[in-house]
Design an enzyme around this catalytic site. Structure first.
Site, PDB file in Angstrom:
ATOM      1  N   ASP A 252       9.228  14.909   5.724  1.00 37.98           N
ATOM      2  CA  ASP A 252       9.091  13.993   4.593  1.00 37.98           C
ATOM      3  C   ASP A 252      10.417  13.926   3.850  1.00 37.98           C
ATOM      4  O   ASP A 252      10.608  14.567   2.819  1.00 37.98           O
ATOM      5  CB  ASP A 252       7.965  14.487   3.675  1.00 37.98           C
ATOM      6  CG  ASP A 252       7.533  13.439   2.658  1.00 37.98           C
ATOM      7  OD1 ASP A 252       7.858  12.251   2.862  1.00 37.98           O
ATOM      8  OD2 ASP A 252       6.863  13.806   1.679  1.00 37.98           O
TER       9      ASP A 252
ATOM     10  N   GLU B 274       8.945   2.079   4.183  1.00 39.95           N
ATOM     11  CA  GLU B 274       8.066   1.518   3.157  1.00 39.95           C
ATOM     12  C   GLU B 274       8.559   0.172   2.639  1.00 39.95           C
ATOM     13  O   GLU B 274       9.753  -0.004   2.375  1.00 39.95           O
ATOM     14  CB  GLU B 274       7.948   2.512   1.992  1.00 39.95           C
ATOM     15  CG  GLU B 274       6.852   2.178   1.020  1.00 39.95           C
ATOM     16  CD  GLU B 274       6.302   3.419   0.319  1.00 39.95           C
ATOM     17  OE1 GLU B 274       5.547   3.238  -0.646  1.00 39.95           O
ATOM     18  OE2 GLU B 274       6.623   4.538   0.737  1.00 39.95           O
TER      19      GLU B 274
ATOM     20  N   LYS C 110       5.016   1.106   6.003  1.00 43.12           N
ATOM     21  CA  LYS C 110       4.297   1.880   4.993  1.00 43.12           C
ATOM     22  C   LYS C 110       3.975   0.995   3.793  1.00 43.12           C
ATOM     23  O   LYS C 110       4.859   0.318   3.249  1.00 43.12           O
ATOM     24  CB  LYS C 110       5.188   3.060   4.575  1.00 43.12           C
ATOM     25  CG  LYS C 110       4.485   4.270   4.033  1.00 43.12           C
ATOM     26  CD  LYS C 110       5.500   5.398   3.891  1.00 43.12           C
ATOM     27  CE  LYS C 110       4.903   6.584   3.177  1.00 43.12           C
ATOM     28  NZ  LYS C 110       5.938   7.601   2.887  1.00 43.12           N
TER      29      LYS C 110
ATOM     30  N   PHE D  45      -2.813  11.833  -0.177  1.00 45.21           N
ATOM     31  CA  PHE D  45      -1.966  12.733  -0.946  1.00 45.21           C
ATOM     32  C   PHE D  45      -2.732  13.981  -1.384  1.00 45.21           C
ATOM     33  O   PHE D  45      -3.891  13.904  -1.764  1.00 45.21           O
ATOM     34  CB  PHE D  45      -1.417  12.010  -2.181  1.00 45.21           C
ATOM     35  CG  PHE D  45      -0.254  11.090  -1.877  1.00 45.21           C
ATOM     36  CD1 PHE D  45      -0.109  10.503  -0.626  1.00 45.21           C
ATOM     37  CD2 PHE D  45       0.684  10.807  -2.841  1.00 45.21           C
ATOM     38  CE1 PHE D  45       0.951   9.657  -0.352  1.00 45.21           C
ATOM     39  CE2 PHE D  45       1.753   9.963  -2.579  1.00 45.21           C
ATOM     40  CZ  PHE D  45       1.891   9.391  -1.331  1.00 45.21           C
TER      41      PHE D  45
END
Length: 311
Positions: free
Chosen positions: A16, A89, A125, A171
């Protein structure tokens, strides 16, 4: 084996970060980025040449188009050091605009393909709003795979799976943050509300046969990661990857394809009114989805300011 090596036996490990130099140290299969991570990366000296090139090569383009080229440049570099996929994203300002989200997804894939990257190695994303989920449904039918992010609740997860999203990123840490602030309790292990949320989603998918991949995200500590060992994928920041690599404590599998069979949850018929009502009833999910969109929009704004100052 250290904990990272043990974890990789049960779960696909994803880095990440936008820092592709850090990625190499942990040999993840995939990598994820977001506007905050890209903003952080371009402020490091070693990544400034990527930013400078994106600006220099696109002087007549809009700032938004320069960002697209920058995102793809990062993605291309990341894909050189991982065997799998990178998540890129779209602008979070498009989170409530299905048509614009679809158009942006197509544009990014076109850019990747121009750079010699096949679409199978890219996940677009988007936020798990109703509009974002509808965009995912359209893109998936075109062979453009999606990673649905800013996901905090079961109704969001169900809607994503029914739309055919390739992957969701529920999340953990941000849910933990909300409940810790709300209750004053410092949750640990299986009692962590963020961990419980991902387990609930994972078990629902397994029970009802959805193919959408579940990738736990947004971790605050190693304990949250270990409680989800066995989840399809886990996307982990470099500092937590290092902590896993530094420990030889045993890792126990917590989730498997069989773990959802006995889950005591009924199937929920999901349509737009049900989605909006269930999300509205969940104060945490409503607040965290909105907060996440605002934060990503703000960081994209900062990136635009940096680019504007270079032109």
């Amino acid at each position: 084996m250290n904990q990272l090596e043990q974890l990789k036996q049960y779960t696909t490990v994803v880095a990440d970060t936008g820092d592709f130099q850090a990625i190499q140290a942990y040999t993840p299969r995939d990598a994820t980025t977001n506007p905050s991570l890209i903003l952080k990366a371009v402020q490091k000296d070693e990544y400034k040449p990527l930013l400078e090139k994106a600006v220099r090569d696109n002087m007549d383009a809009s700032t938004g188009e320069v960002i697209d080229h920058l995102l793809v440049a990062f993605g291309k570099q990341i894909l050189r050091v991982i065997p799998g996929r990178v998540s890129t994203e779209i602008d979070a300002a498009l989170s409530f605009n299905t048509a614009a989200s679809v158009a942006k997804g197509r544009e990014l894939i076109k850019l990747y393909e121009k750079n010699g990257i096949e679409r199978e190695r890219v996940l677009i994303k988007m936020a798990s709003t109703w509009e974002g989920i509808r965009a995912s449904e359209i893109l998936e039918k075109e062979g453009i795979h999606t990673n649905m992010t800013l996901l905090f609740s079961l109704p969001q997860a169900i809607a994503c799976a029914e739309a055919g999203a390739k992957l969701i990123s529920p999340f953990v840490g941000r849910i933990y943050d909300w409940y810790k602030k709300s209750t004053g309790i410092d949750y640990e292990g299986a009692e962590d509300p963020g961990v419980q949320s991902v387990k609930r989603i994972y078990n629902y998918y397994r029970k009802f046969g959805y193919n959408t991949e579940v990738m736990g995200a947004s971790f605050r500590n190693v304990g949250q990661i270990l409680e989800l060992a066995g989840c399809d994928l886990l996307t982990i920041s470099p500092d937590l990857l290092q902590k896993l690599a530094d420990s030889n404590a045993p890792v126990e599998r917590k989730l498997s394809s069989d773990s959802g069979k006995n889950a005591s949850i009924g199937k929920i018929a999901m349509d737009e009114p049900t989605f909006r009502f269930m999300l509205n009833e969940d104060a945490m999910a409503t607040e965290k989805t909105a907060e996440g969109i605002r934060a990503f929009v703000a960081d994209t704004g900062k990136l635009k300011q940096i680019i504007s100052g270079m032109r």
